[in-house]
Design a protein around this motif. Structure first.
Motif, PDB file in Angstrom:
ATOM      1  N   LEU A 235       7.857 135.282 -35.811  1.00  0.00           N
ATOM      2  CA  LEU A 235       8.796 134.532 -34.967  1.00  0.00           C
ATOM      3  C   LEU A 235       9.555 133.523 -35.820  1.00  0.00           C
ATOM      4  CD1 LEU A 235       7.100 131.879 -32.673  1.00  0.00           C
ATOM      5  CD2 LEU A 235       6.063 132.767 -34.743  1.00  0.00           C
ATOM      6  N   ARG A 236      10.665 133.067 -35.256  1.00  0.00           N
ATOM      7  CA  ARG A 236      11.493 132.099 -35.963  1.00  0.00           C
ATOM      8  C   ARG A 236      10.916 130.697 -35.818  1.00  0.00           C
ATOM      9  NH1 ARG A 236      16.234 133.333 -38.232  1.00  0.00           N
ATOM     10  NH2 ARG A 236      17.517 131.501 -38.630  1.00  0.00           N
ATOM     11  N   VAL A 237      10.854 129.985 -36.929  1.00  0.00           N
ATOM     12  CA  VAL A 237      10.364 128.609 -36.865  1.00  0.00           C
ATOM     13  C   VAL A 237      11.249 127.727 -37.742  1.00  0.00           C
ATOM     14  CG1 VAL A 237       7.952 129.324 -36.631  1.00  0.00           C
ATOM     15  CG2 VAL A 237       8.802 128.700 -38.858  1.00  0.00           C
ATOM     16  N   ARG A 238      11.170 126.437 -37.460  1.00  0.00           N
ATOM     17  CA  ARG A 238      11.747 125.480 -38.402  1.00  0.00           C
ATOM     18  C   ARG A 238      10.555 124.899 -39.144  1.00  0.00           C
ATOM     19  NH1 ARG A 238      14.604 121.551 -35.285  1.00  0.00           N
ATOM     20  NH2 ARG A 238      16.004 123.271 -34.859  1.00  0.00           N
ATOM     21  N   LEU A 239      10.525 125.104 -40.453  1.00  0.00           N
ATOM     22  CA  LEU A 239       9.347 124.678 -41.227  1.00  0.00           C
ATOM     23  C   LEU A 239       9.747 123.547 -42.175  1.00  0.00           C
ATOM     24  CD1 LEU A 239       6.384 125.639 -41.479  1.00  0.00           C
ATOM     25  CD2 LEU A 239       7.069 127.008 -43.438  1.00  0.00           C
ATOM     26  N   ARG A 240       8.892 122.538 -42.222  1.00  0.00           N
ATOM     27  CA  ARG A 240       9.166 121.408 -43.114  1.00  0.00           C
ATOM     28  C   ARG A 240       8.022 121.257 -44.098  1.00  0.00           C
ATOM     29  NH1 ARG A 240       9.274 119.135 -38.146  1.00  0.00           N
ATOM     30  NH2 ARG A 240       7.759 117.483 -38.516  1.00  0.00           N
ATOM     31  N   ALA A 241       8.357 120.992 -45.349  1.00  0.00           N
ATOM     32  CA  ALA A 241       7.335 120.569 -46.318  1.00  0.00           C
ATOM     33  C   ALA A 241       7.417 119.055 -46.357  1.00  0.00           C
ATOM     34  CB  ALA A 241       7.622 121.145 -47.690  1.00  0.00           C
ATOM     35  N   VAL A 242       6.298 118.405 -46.051  1.00  0.00           N
ATOM     36  CA  VAL A 242       6.306 116.944 -45.932  1.00  0.00           C
ATOM     37  C   VAL A 242       5.266 116.358 -46.870  1.00  0.00           C
ATOM     38  CG1 VAL A 242       5.951 115.016 -44.340  1.00  0.00           C
ATOM     39  CG2 VAL A 242       6.921 117.160 -43.497  1.00  0.00           C
ATOM     40  N   ARG A 243       5.676 115.353 -47.637  1.00  0.00           N
ATOM     41  CA  ARG A 243       4.683 114.633 -48.441  1.00  0.00           C
ATOM     42  C   ARG A 243       4.173 113.458 -47.609  1.00  0.00           C
ATOM     43  NH1 ARG A 243       3.158 114.813 -53.525  1.00  0.00           N
ATOM     44  NH2 ARG A 243       4.971 115.926 -54.286  1.00  0.00           N
ATOM     45  N   ALA A 244       2.899 113.528 -47.241  1.00  0.00           N
ATOM     46  CA  ALA A 244       2.327 112.487 -46.378  1.00  0.00           C
ATOM     47  C   ALA A 244       2.069 111.237 -47.206  1.00  0.00           C
ATOM     48  CB  ALA A 244       1.037 112.988 -45.758  1.00  0.00           C
ATOM     49  N   GLY A 245       1.832 110.134 -46.539  1.00  0.00           N
ATOM     50  CA  GLY A 245       1.521 108.884 -47.231  1.00  0.00           C
ATOM     51  C   GLY A 245       2.260 107.744 -46.591  1.00  0.00           C
ATOM     52  N   ALA A 246       2.170 106.590 -47.239  1.00  0.00           N
ATOM     53  CA  ALA A 246       2.793 105.398 -46.675  1.00  0.00           C
ATOM     54  C   ALA A 246       4.268 105.665 -46.391  1.00  0.00           C
ATOM     55  CB  ALA A 246       2.634 104.237 -47.650  1.00  0.00           C
ATOM     56  N   GLU A 247       4.918 106.336 -47.373  1.00  0.00           N
ATOM     57  CA  GLU A 247       6.323 106.678 -47.148  1.00  0.00           C
ATOM     58  C   GLU A 247       6.434 108.180 -47.022  1.00  0.00           C
ATOM     59  OE1 GLU A 247       8.930 104.966 -50.047  1.00  0.00           O
ATOM     60  OE2 GLU A 247       7.886 103.058 -49.890  1.00  0.00           O
ATOM     61  N   SER A 248       6.112 108.670 -45.844  1.00  0.00           N
ATOM     62  CA  SER A 248       6.160 110.107 -45.587  1.00  0.00           C
ATOM     63  C   SER A 248       7.592 110.610 -45.819  1.00  0.00           C
ATOM     64  CB  SER A 248       5.699 110.341 -44.152  1.00  0.00           C
ATOM     65  OG  SER A 248       6.012 111.643 -43.774  1.00  0.00           O
ATOM     66  N   ARG A 249       7.701 111.757 -46.517  1.00  0.00           N
ATOM     67  CA  ARG A 249       9.030 112.206 -46.942  1.00  0.00           C
ATOM     68  C   ARG A 249       9.158 113.717 -46.729  1.00  0.00           C
ATOM     69  NH1 ARG A 249      11.250 113.050 -52.250  1.00  0.00           N
ATOM     70  NH2 ARG A 249       9.190 112.981 -53.168  1.00  0.00           N
ATOM     71  N   VAL A 250      10.276 114.147 -46.149  1.00  0.00           N
ATOM     72  CA  VAL A 250      10.509 115.591 -46.000  1.00  0.00           C
ATOM     73  C   VAL A 250      11.047 116.109 -47.332  1.00  0.00           C
ATOM     74  CG1 VAL A 250      11.808 117.370 -44.781  1.00  0.00           C
ATOM     75  CG2 VAL A 250      10.950 115.387 -43.532  1.00  0.00           C
ATOM     76  N   LEU A 251      10.311 117.046 -47.945  1.00  0.00           N
ATOM     77  CA  LEU A 251      10.722 117.571 -49.246  1.00  0.00           C
ATOM     78  C   LEU A 251      11.747 118.700 -49.075  1.00  0.00           C
ATOM     79  CD1 LEU A 251       7.147 117.809 -50.819  1.00  0.00           C
ATOM     80  CD2 LEU A 251       8.828 115.998 -51.179  1.00  0.00           C
TER      81      LEU A 251
END
Ligand SMILES: Cc1cc2nc3c(=O)[nH]c(=O)nc-3n(C[C@H](O)[C@H](O)[C@H](O)COP(=O)(O)OP(=O)(O)OC[C@H]3O[C@@H](n4cnc5c(N)ncnc54)[C@H](O)[C@@H]3O)c2cc1C
Length: 431
Positions: A235-251
């Protein structure tokens, strides 16, 4: 120095090591520049990876490409300049007009395939064109060592006058001398194709820094066995790679098909983002899915306005039945409960599973099945205009051995063709 004991060592103008995508283009274009290159290949037959590419159909090129389709630790500017040496339209023309390979665009993906849907045809046409350009192919010749001839040694042995810069030593002891060497030995993925990572070591021995290598475009394993029960669903998804932590960031964030497998997760969107979780600095990186559904539903609104409908009934209008059951279980929501009976907390928990679902990743399928190796020879250690090594003059690097990785969709071949051509032309013109 002798090629076999007692025989004089051959001196070549230009040796290309590795008869894969990049090596073929390097040999072909060096040949067109008049260099009569020798193309060495460790396996009994050339182009194994071309043959298996695209499921045997060979996704030769993408139909559209931007710099965002590629990853490197080096300079984006250098990458832009490299791709501008041979724009995508010209590469396509080369295949269609010069090699006579008819291509078509797969409408759903924008990928370009040969009209024959036969990767073997791509290989045959490359082989024929390289031979027509004067390249000679030598199989069963695995480079074990590549040694620069020191200037002093060159003078003492008289090699200075003929410009020999390298001694190539095969695993079985055969030797060659060369004025120019183009390293096109690929990465470390699917080692049975011949690209087993030896080229990286050779580059390192010549003084190159290697950007840490790791599998990319690789299927991922699930830590939660319940996902295995979804095997076969796509199925179609929107996938995010996220670096968790104090300053969470979408890679990185992409939207495409995800495929559940018996071991975990695959499909184009997972392969594209897999490098973030296989990278050496992947600690704290997670993949988060938003299951898009048929109509890109606003799930919160859907659940609030469902009235007497069951939670499962509402969600099954959008998403596959088995996925709905699993997401409800993960949110501790009974799928047979009426939506009107859902507490606020339960609704929030379920919506989180629907739009912010962290995929439980336990590992990856490794080089066994990774389509590419990320990392490699640092781009900044190559002269952008020529791809000549800044560490070992006379040496050129192209293709997957260099720290440039493309997305799924023909981008890795695009890099191999563009960099191979540039290395071939540059090496030949420097003679
Ligand atoms: C299953 C699979 C499917 C893929 N499908 C696609 C696709 O459809 N489209 C796409 O764009 N990309 C695809 N890729 C990626 C693409 O195949 C590679 O990025 C590309 O082939 C890299 O080209 P290369 O010439 O740098 O290396 P390679 O194609 O790996 O060629 C390197 C060659 O060097 C030889 N060699 C290695 N070491 C030595 C040595 N020491 N001495 C002599 N020879 C040596 C190897 O035997 C090999 O023939 C796929 C990859 C895989 C694994």
């Amino acid at each position: 120095m002798t090629s076999v004991p007692g025989e004089p060592c051959e001196l070549e103008d230009c040796v290309v090591v590795g008869a894969g995508a990049a090596g073929f283009l390097a040999a072909l274009f060096a040949g067109r520049e008049g260099a009569r290159p020798l193309l060495l290949e460790s396996r009994a037959k050339p182009g194994a990876k071309i043959r298996i590419s695209g499921g045997g159909r060979c996704n030769v090129l993408p139909s559209v490409a931007t710099l965002d389709d590629f990853q490197t630790s080096g300079s984006r500017n250098a990458l832009r300049n490299l791709f501008s040496t041979w724009p995508l339209e010209r590469v396509r023309e080369f295949f269609e007009r010069e090699l006579g390979l008819a291509l078509y665009v797969e409408p759903e993906t924008g990928k370009l395939f040969p009209r024959s849907d036969d990767a073997g045809e791509v290989l045959e046409r490359l082989l024929a064109a390289a031979r027509d350009a004067g390249a000679r192919l030598q199989c069963d010749w695995r480079l074990g060592r590549l040694e620069p001839v020191a200037p002093l040694e060159r003078r003492e042995t008289g090699l200075a006058s003929d410009g020999a810069r390298f001694v190539l030593v095969a695993d079985d002891g055969r030797e060659l001398l060369a004025r120019r060497v183009i390293l096109a030995t690929g990465g470390a993925s699917v080692p049975k194709t011949g690209s087993d990572g030896r080229g990286f070591e050779i580059a390192r021995e010549l003084g190159h820094t290697l950007v840490p290598t790791h599998p990319a475009l690789v299927p991922l394993f699930s830590a939660d066995p319940r996902f295995a029960e979804l095997a076969g669903i796509a199925l179609r998804v929107r996938l995010r790679a996220v670096r968790a932590g104090a300053e969470s960031r979408v890679l990185e964030e992409r939207e495409d098909a995800l495929l559940f497998t018996h071991k975990g997760f695959s499909g184009p969107v997972v392969l594209d983002l897999s490098r973030h979780v296989t990278a050496p600095d992947a600690r704290g990186v997670k993949l988060v899915a938003h299951w898009l559904g048929e109509r890109r539903a606003d799930y919160d609104e859907l659940l609030r306005s469902g009235g007497k409908k069951t939670v499962g009934g509402v969600l099954r209008e959008e998403l596959p039945r088995r996925l709905v059951a699993l997401l409800c279980a993960r949110a501790a929501v009974d799928p047979e409960a009426r939506t009107s009976e859902l507490s606020r907390d339960k609704r929030f928990a379920l919506v989180r599973e629907l739009v912010d679902c962290e995929l439980p990743i336990s590992g990856d399928d490794g080089y066994r099945s990774a389509e590419v190796t990320a990392g490699g020879v640092a781009l900044d250690e190559l002269v952008t205009k020529t791809l000549e090594s800044r560490r070992a003059p006379g040496l050129y690097c192209c293709g997957e051995i260099v720290d440039v990785t493309g997305r799924i969709g023909g981008f890795n071949f695009l890099w191999a063709w563009v960099s191979g051509r540039l290395a071939g032309i540059s090496a030949a013109r420097s003679l």
